[in-house]
Design a protein around this motif. Structure first.
Motif, short mmCIF file in Angstrom:
data_model
loop_
_atom_site.label_atom_id
_atom_site.label_comp_id
_atom_site.label_asym_id
_atom_site.label_seq_id
_atom_site.Cartn_x
_atom_site.Cartn_y
_atom_site.Cartn_z
N GLU A 101 0.84 -1.20 0.00
CA GLU A 101 0.00 0.00 0.00
C GLU A 101 0.88 1.26 0.00
N GLU A 102 1.93 1.23 0.80
CA GLU A 102 2.84 2.38 0.86
C GLU A 102 3.55 2.57 -0.48
N GLU A 103 3.97 1.45 -1.08
CA GLU A 103 4.64 1.53 -2.38
C GLU A 103 3.69 2.08 -3.45
N ASP A 104 2.45 1.60 -3.45
CA ASP A 104 1.47 2.12 -4.40
C ASP A 104 1.26 3.61 -4.20
N LEU A 148 2.34 9.23 -6.49
CA LEU A 148 2.73 10.64 -6.40
C LEU A 148 3.34 11.09 -7.72
N PRO A 149 3.20 12.37 -8.03
CA PRO A 149 3.92 12.89 -9.19
C PRO A 149 5.43 12.70 -8.99
N GLU A 150 6.14 12.55 -10.08
CA GLU A 150 7.56 12.24 -10.01
C GLU A 150 8.34 13.22 -9.13
N GLY A 151 7.99 14.47 -9.21
CA GLY A 151 8.68 15.48 -8.39
C GLY A 151 8.51 15.22 -6.90
N LEU A 152 7.32 14.79 -6.50
CA LEU A 152 7.08 14.52 -5.08
C LEU A 152 7.74 13.21 -4.64
N GLN A 153 7.92 12.28 -5.58
CA GLN A 153 8.59 11.04 -5.23
C GLN A 153 10.03 11.32 -4.79
N GLU A 154 10.60 12.37 -5.33
CA GLU A 154 11.98 12.74 -5.00
C GLU A 154 12.05 13.80 -3.91
N SER A 155 10.94 14.04 -3.23
CA SER A 155 10.90 15.02 -2.15
C SER A 155 11.10 14.33 -0.80
N SER A 156 11.12 15.13 0.25
CA SER A 156 11.27 14.56 1.59
C SER A 156 10.11 13.60 1.90
N ARG A 157 8.95 13.91 1.39
CA ARG A 157 7.79 13.02 1.58
C ARG A 157 8.04 11.66 0.91
N PHE A 176 10.94 10.35 0.13
CA PHE A 176 12.03 9.66 0.82
C PHE A 176 11.55 9.04 2.13
N ALA A 177 10.65 9.73 2.82
CA ALA A 177 10.08 9.19 4.06
C ALA A 177 9.27 7.94 3.77
N MET A 178 8.54 7.94 2.67
CA MET A 178 7.76 6.77 2.30
C MET A 178 8.68 5.59 1.96
N GLN A 179 9.79 5.88 1.27
CA GLN A 179 10.75 4.83 0.95
C GLN A 179 11.39 4.28 2.22
N ALA A 214 9.98 4.18 5.11
CA ALA A 214 8.96 3.35 5.76
C ALA A 214 8.92 1.96 5.12
N MET A 215 9.02 1.90 3.81
CA MET A 215 9.03 0.62 3.11
C MET A 215 10.25 -0.20 3.51
N ASP A 216 11.41 0.45 3.62
CA ASP A 216 12.62 -0.25 4.04
C ASP A 216 12.48 -0.79 5.46
N THR A 217 11.87 0.01 6.33
CA THR A 217 11.65 -0.43 7.71
C THR A 217 10.73 -1.64 7.76
N LEU A 218 9.66 -1.61 6.98
CA LEU A 218 8.74 -2.74 6.92
C LEU A 218 9.44 -3.99 6.39
#
Length: 86
Positions: free
Chosen positions: A29-32, A37-46, A48-51, A53-57
């Protein structure tokens, strides 16, 4: 440890498997959400935080795998070794 308690302990492995499955679903769900997100937001702090979270999971899943192996090794009856004389 008696046979009954060993079997109960082995049942814990199934519970941990269910936990891993749920963690996997949350990770998906987090990966989806990240890739929605738009590509620009994928490379934002948001993003990176989502990534993170995925690594932690993923780390949680790896830890559960190790615990399952340890439980199984502990709960399986040990075969008695015969003393071999040289």
């Amino acid at each position: 440890m008696n046979k009954e308690r060993r079997e109960e302990l082995l049942d814990v492995i199934d519970l941990l498997e269910e936990a891993k499955d749920r963690i996997g679903e949350i990770r998906e769900e987090e990966e989806d959400a990240l890739y929605s997100l738009p590509e620009g937001l994928q490379e934002s702090s948001r993003g990176f935080a989502m990534q993170d979270a995925m690594d932690t999971l993923d780390g949680f899943t790896d830890s559960i795998d190790k615990i399952q192996c340890q439980i199984e090794e502990f709960a399986r009856p040990k075969k008695k070794q015969k003393n071999k004389k040289p």
